[in-house]
Design a protein around this motif. Structure first.
Motif, PDB file in Angstrom:
ATOM      1  N   VAL A   1       0.831  -1.195   0.000  1.00  0.00           N
ATOM      2  CA  VAL A   1       0.000   0.000   0.000  1.00  0.00           C
ATOM      3  C   VAL A   1       0.874   1.257   0.000  1.00  0.00           C
ATOM      4  CG1 VAL A   1      -1.663   1.352   1.333  1.00  0.00           C
ATOM      5  CG2 VAL A   1      -1.992  -1.109   1.051  1.00  0.00           C
ATOM      6  N   ASP A   2       1.963   1.228   0.766  1.00  0.00           N
ATOM      7  CA  ASP A   2       2.888   2.364   0.772  1.00  0.00           C
ATOM      8  C   ASP A   2       3.541   2.545  -0.596  1.00  0.00           C
ATOM      9  OD1 ASP A   2       2.368   2.952   3.402  1.00  0.00           O
ATOM     10  OD2 ASP A   2       4.129   1.902   4.195  1.00  0.00           O
TER      11      ASP A   2
ATOM     12  N   VAL B   1      -8.437  -2.897   2.928  1.00  0.00           N
ATOM     13  CA  VAL B   1      -7.125  -2.342   2.592  1.00  0.00           C
ATOM     14  C   VAL B   1      -7.223  -1.760   1.193  1.00  0.00           C
ATOM     15  CG1 VAL B   1      -4.688  -2.838   2.196  1.00  0.00           C
ATOM     16  CG2 VAL B   1      -5.910  -4.031   4.018  1.00  0.00           C
ATOM     17  N   SER B   2      -6.796  -0.541   1.016  1.00  0.00           N
ATOM     18  CA  SER B   2      -6.979   0.143  -0.273  1.00  0.00           C
ATOM     19  C   SER B   2      -5.853  -0.201  -1.246  1.00  0.00           C
ATOM     20  CB  SER B   2      -7.044   1.654  -0.054  1.00  0.00           C
ATOM     21  OG  SER B   2      -8.130   1.995   0.775  1.00  0.00           O
ATOM     22  N   LEU B   3      -5.801  -1.489  -1.633  1.00  0.00           N
ATOM     23  CA  LEU B   3      -4.795  -1.917  -2.589  1.00  0.00           C
ATOM     24  C   LEU B   3      -5.354  -1.964  -4.006  1.00  0.00           C
ATOM     25  CD1 LEU B   3      -1.850  -2.905  -2.866  1.00  0.00           C
ATOM     26  CD2 LEU B   3      -2.730  -5.250  -2.681  1.00  0.00           C
TER      27      LEU B   3
ATOM     28  N   LYS C   1       2.376   1.629  -3.411  1.00  0.00           N
ATOM     29  CA  LYS C   1       1.362   1.943  -4.416  1.00  0.00           C
ATOM     30  C   LYS C   1       1.202   3.442  -4.585  1.00  0.00           C
ATOM     31  CE  LYS C   1      -3.597   1.120  -5.269  1.00  0.00           C
ATOM     32  NZ  LYS C   1      -4.215   2.420  -5.001  1.00  0.00           N
TER      33      LYS C   1
END
Length: 295
Positions: free
Chosen positions: A18-19, A54-56, A21
């Motif tokens: 996520v970081d 989780v905003s993946l 991304k």
């Protein structure tokens, strides 16, 4: 040692991805044809764990390829945006096939990275998606990522990879040896940079995966490809005669790329059921030009 890099899905944590991304957009694309029994689970589980929790993943798009069952409604109810392949860019015409659905997805998705998953999965987990994204988000030189996994079948571990072992792997060994370290070149779970896929010609049928690998290695070298061990995967198996048609498409794409045969739009496959009477089927071998011409 092969320049194709190999990793395992657990090499990246969700938080790290996520970081990494950042502002990059990710689209999950699920090509589907008559998969009402399984597509809802594929969409629903990914949405719950990788979109809502989780905003993946930014969007889940199902491309419905002429389904005659409730695939469209089931996928919509599960939270996907669903498009019928034949209705996407009708000015460009329509062809049957998995590759056609993937090519058409470039016109209705917004992701910088596209993750493809089959709709008929029965033994899988959502770690497939972050596993495939890992190399694309952390290895800048990688353009395409293939998944691989154990594929248990009714009669043994190779029962689920008949076309791979009998067709794709021999073709790679003879014609494209730079790809021979790929564990499962025909895996339906793979990911690619949008700009790269848009630059490739795309077979409309089942040769889409092999063609993408061969064309990527030819244009950028095998170092632009990575593969990730995703664990275990199971799905529905096709009848043997249908696998024959799949094999024709794969051989046609491979021969065209090796300069051994001129490209054609179809081939006649003659098969035999019990008894002497033949059954002829026309197998489409159409290839779409790079989508970037129309975007």
């Amino acid at each position: 040692m092969s320049p194709i890099r190999t990793a395992r899905w657990a090499d990246w944590s969700l938080a790290d991805l996520v970081d990494a991304k950042g502002a990059t957009r990710v689209s999950l694309v699920v090509p589907a044809r008559n998969e009402a029994g399984t597509v809802g689970d594929v969409v629903g589980r990914v949405r719950e764990r990788l979109v809502d929790t989780v905003s993946l993943v930014d969007e889940i798009v199902v491309i419905d390829s002429d389904s005659t069952d409730a695939t469209y409604d089931v996928a919509t109810s599960a939270g996907a945006v669903v498009h019928r392949a034949s209705e996407i860019r009708p000015d460009l015409g329509a062809h049957p096939g998995k590759g056609e659905a993937m090519w058409k997805s470039l016109f209705v998705t917004s992701g910088d990275l596209l993750v493809f998953m089959d709709a008929d999965l029965t033994d899988w987990d959502t770690h497939f998606v972050p596993g495939l994204l890992g190399p694309l988000l952390t290895w800048p030189e990688v353009r395409l990522v293939k998944g691989f996994y154990e594929r248990p079948g009714e009669t043994g571990p190779l029962d689920g990879g008949r076309v791979t072992e009998l067709v794709a792997r021999p073709l790679i060994s003879l014609l494209f040896p730079d790809l021979r370290d790929l564990v499962q070149p025909l895996a339906g779970e793979w990911a690619v940079r949008r700009s790269h896929l848009a630059s490739l010609p795309v077979p409309t049928g089942y040769a889409v995966e092999l063609a993408a690998l061969v064309d990527t290695a030819a244009a950028l070298g095998p170092g632009a490809i990575a593969q990730v061990d995703l664990g275990t995967r199971a799905h529905g198996h096709q009848p043997l005669l249908d696998l024959g048609a799949m094999a024709v498409q794969i051989v046609a794409a491979a021969l065209a790329r090796a300069g051994c045969a001129a490209g054609t739009d179809s081939a006649m496959l003659r098969q035999f059921l019990p008894g002497p009477e033949p059954m002829d089927r026309v197998v489409g071998t159409v290839e779409r030009p790079p989508a970037e011409r129309y975007l």
